[in-house]
Write an enzyme that holds these catalytic residues in place. Structure first.
Site, PDB file in Angstrom:
ATOM      1  CB  THR A 176       1.988  -1.754  -5.574  1.00  0.00           C
ATOM      2  OG1 THR A 176       1.110  -1.847  -4.465  1.00  0.00           O
ATOM      3  CG2 THR A 176       2.071  -0.291  -5.894  1.00  0.00           C
ATOM      4  NE  ARG A 204      -3.028   1.150   4.088  1.00  0.00           N
ATOM      5  CZ  ARG A 204      -2.076   1.139   3.111  1.00  0.00           C
ATOM      6  NH1 ARG A 204      -2.456   1.180   1.561  1.00  0.00           N
ATOM      7  NH2 ARG A 204      -0.736   1.001   3.204  1.00  0.00           N
ATOM      8  CB  THR A 226       6.323  -0.631  -4.475  1.00  0.00           C
ATOM      9  OG1 THR A 226       5.655  -1.839  -3.974  1.00  0.00           O
ATOM     10  CG2 THR A 226       7.594  -0.882  -4.936  1.00  0.00           C
ATOM     11  N   GLY A 229       2.939   1.034   2.991  1.00  0.00           N
ATOM     12  CA  GLY A 229       2.680   2.201   2.766  1.00  0.00           C
ATOM     13  C   GLY A 229       2.832   3.221   3.898  1.00  0.00           C
TER      14      GLY A 229
HETATM   15  N1  ASP Z   1       2.476   1.037  -0.910  1.00  0.00           N
HETATM   16  C1  ASP Z   1       1.351   0.128  -1.200  1.00  0.00           C
HETATM   17  C2  ASP Z   1       0.203   0.476  -0.139  1.00  0.00           C
HETATM   18  O1  ASP Z   1       0.906   0.601   0.977  1.00  0.00           O
HETATM   19  C3  ASP Z   1       1.480  -1.248  -0.926  1.00  0.00           C
HETATM   20  C4  ASP Z   1       2.456  -1.879  -2.097  1.00  0.00           C
HETATM   21  O2  ASP Z   1       3.240  -1.267  -2.641  1.00  0.00           O
HETATM   22  O3  ASP Z   1       2.586  -3.211  -2.178  1.00  0.00           O
HETATM   23  O4  ASP Z   1      -0.615   0.792  -0.251  1.00  0.00           O
END
Ligand code: ASP
Length: 305
Positions: A176, A204, A226, A229
Site C-alpha cells: 500500500t 471488501r 498501512t 485494514g
Molecule cells: N491497509 C490496507 C488494507 O487493509 C492494506 C495494506 O496497507 O497493506 O486495505
C-alpha cells in the site's frame, strides 16, 4: 496578519513593517506499505519511495500546494508495479483488482475517497475529484466509475492493472502507498492508495478510504496508515494518532503510541506516517518493514526500511 510569500530558502520569517510574513517549513514523507518485504526487493522499493517523495518535494519547493504534492507522489507510486496500488494491485478472491484511495486536507477537513473501484489507473486522482466536487466524501464501485466518466478521469482496462500473478502472490502482504505533506502555508494533506489485501472478498473495503482510519488530516496534522485494514479501522488509527499530536506529543512519539495502542487493542500489525503544520515528521510500525522516504529541505533526505 499573516501573508505567505514564496522564498527559495524556506523556514523564514520576514518582517515588513506592521506585516509579518511567515513561511512555514515544507516537508513530505512517503511510505510504501507495512509488511515483511523480501530483502532483495527492498532497495527498489526504497528507490520508488524516494522518487515519489522527490516529485512531491519539487512541487512544495516551488511554492505548490500540499494537495498537489501528495497527489503527484501517490500517482508515481500507483504507476510503479512494485507497490500494491494502481498498477500492480493485489487480487481479490475472484482474481479481480478492487482499489481504495483517499486524500484529505487538514485545514478545511475536505476529503475525497473511492472504494472498491476498478478500471481506473490512478485512484488517488479520482479521490481528489471527489474532494473537489464536494457533494460526497466516499464513492464506491460502479458509482465511482460513473463519476469518473463525468469528471473526465480516464478509464483504464482492468487487465493493465494486473501484473504477473506470482508477483502478486509474493506481494500479498504489503505495498500500500501513502504520503503526507506540509506546504509553505501550513496546510497539511494525507493521501493513501491500495489494492487492499490479497484474496479479500469482493466488495471488501479497507481502512484506506475510511476517513479517520487509514487516512486523516485535521488541525493537528495529517496521517496515512498501512497494514491490517480491519485492525486499523477498529482502532481508528489515523485520528487516534493525530489526537496524540494535538495533546502535545511530537509526531514521532505520537506514531509510536498509535501503533502500540493498535497492537494492544486489536493485536493488529500496521504502520503509519504523520506530519504536523511545522513540518515535523513521525513514522512507526510493528511490522518487519515499512519503506519510508522523508524530505525536510533541499538535500535533507532520509530513507528508512
Ligand atoms: N491497509 C490496507 C488494507 O487493509 C492494506 C495494506 O496497507 O497493506 O486495505
Amino acid at each position: 496578519m499573516v501573508i505567505t510569500i514564496r522564498l527559495t530558502q524556506r523556514k523564514s520569517l520576514v518582517d515588513l513593517g506592521d506585516t509579518t510574513m511567515s513561511i512555514r517549513p515544507c516537508a513530505i514523507i512517503v511510505h510504501g506499505g507495512a509488511g515483511q518485504i523480501p530483502e532483495e526487493s527492498l532497495p527498489r522499493r526504497l528507490e520508488g519511495c524516494n522518487q515519489a517523495a522527490l516529485a512531491g518535494w519539487k512541487i512544495l519547493e516551488n511554492g505548490g500546494t500540499a494537495l498537489d504534492a501528495v497527489e503527484a507522489a501517490v500517482i508515481l507510486l500507483e504507476d510503479n508495479p512494485l507497490f500494491n496500488a494502481g498498477t500492480g494491485s493485489t487480487l481479490n478472491a475472484l482474481g479481480q483488482v478492487e482499489m481504495d484511495a483517499a486524500i484529505m486536507e487538514g485545514r478545511t477537513l475536505t476529503a475525497g475517497a473511492v472504494a472498491a473501484v476498478t478500471g481506473i489507473k490512478n485512484p488517488v486522482q479520482l479521490a481528489r475529484k471527489v474532494l473537489e466536487d464536494g457533494r460526497h466524501v466516499v464513492l464506491a464501485g460502479e458509482g465511482a466509475l460513473r463519476f469518473a466518466r463525468q469528471v473526465g478521469v480516464p478509464e483504464f482496462s482492468p487487465e493493465f492493472l494486473v501484473i504477473d500473478e506470482e508477483r502478486m502472490r509474493w506481494n500479498k502482504k504489503h505495498g500500500t502507498v501513502g504520503c503526507v505533506a506540509a506546504d509553505e502555508t501550513g496546510q497539511v494533506v494525507a493521501g493513501t492508495s491500495t489494492g487492499g489485501i490479497f484474496d479479500k472478498l469482493p466488495g471488501r473495503i479497507g481502512d484506506t478510504p475510511l476517513i479517520g482510519c487509514g487516512t486523516y488530516a485535521d488541525s493537528a496534522g495529517a496521517a496515512s496508515c498501512t497494514g491490517m485494514g480491519e485492525a486499523i479501522i477498529r482502532a481508528v488509527m489515523g485520528k487516534t494518532a493525530l489526537d496524540l499530536v494535538r495533546s502535545g506529543y511530537h509526531p514521532m512519539e505520537a506514531a509510536r503510541r498509535a501503533v502500540a495502542e493498535l497492537e494492544e487493542k486489536t493485536g493488529g500489525k500496521a504502520g503509519l506516517i504523520i506530519i504536523d503544520h511545522q513540518g515535523r515528521i513521525g513514522h512507526a510500525r510493528n511490522t518487519t518493514h515499512m519503506p519510508v522516504c522523508i524530505i525536510t529541505g533541499p538535500g535533507e533526505i532520509s530513507v528508512h526500511s
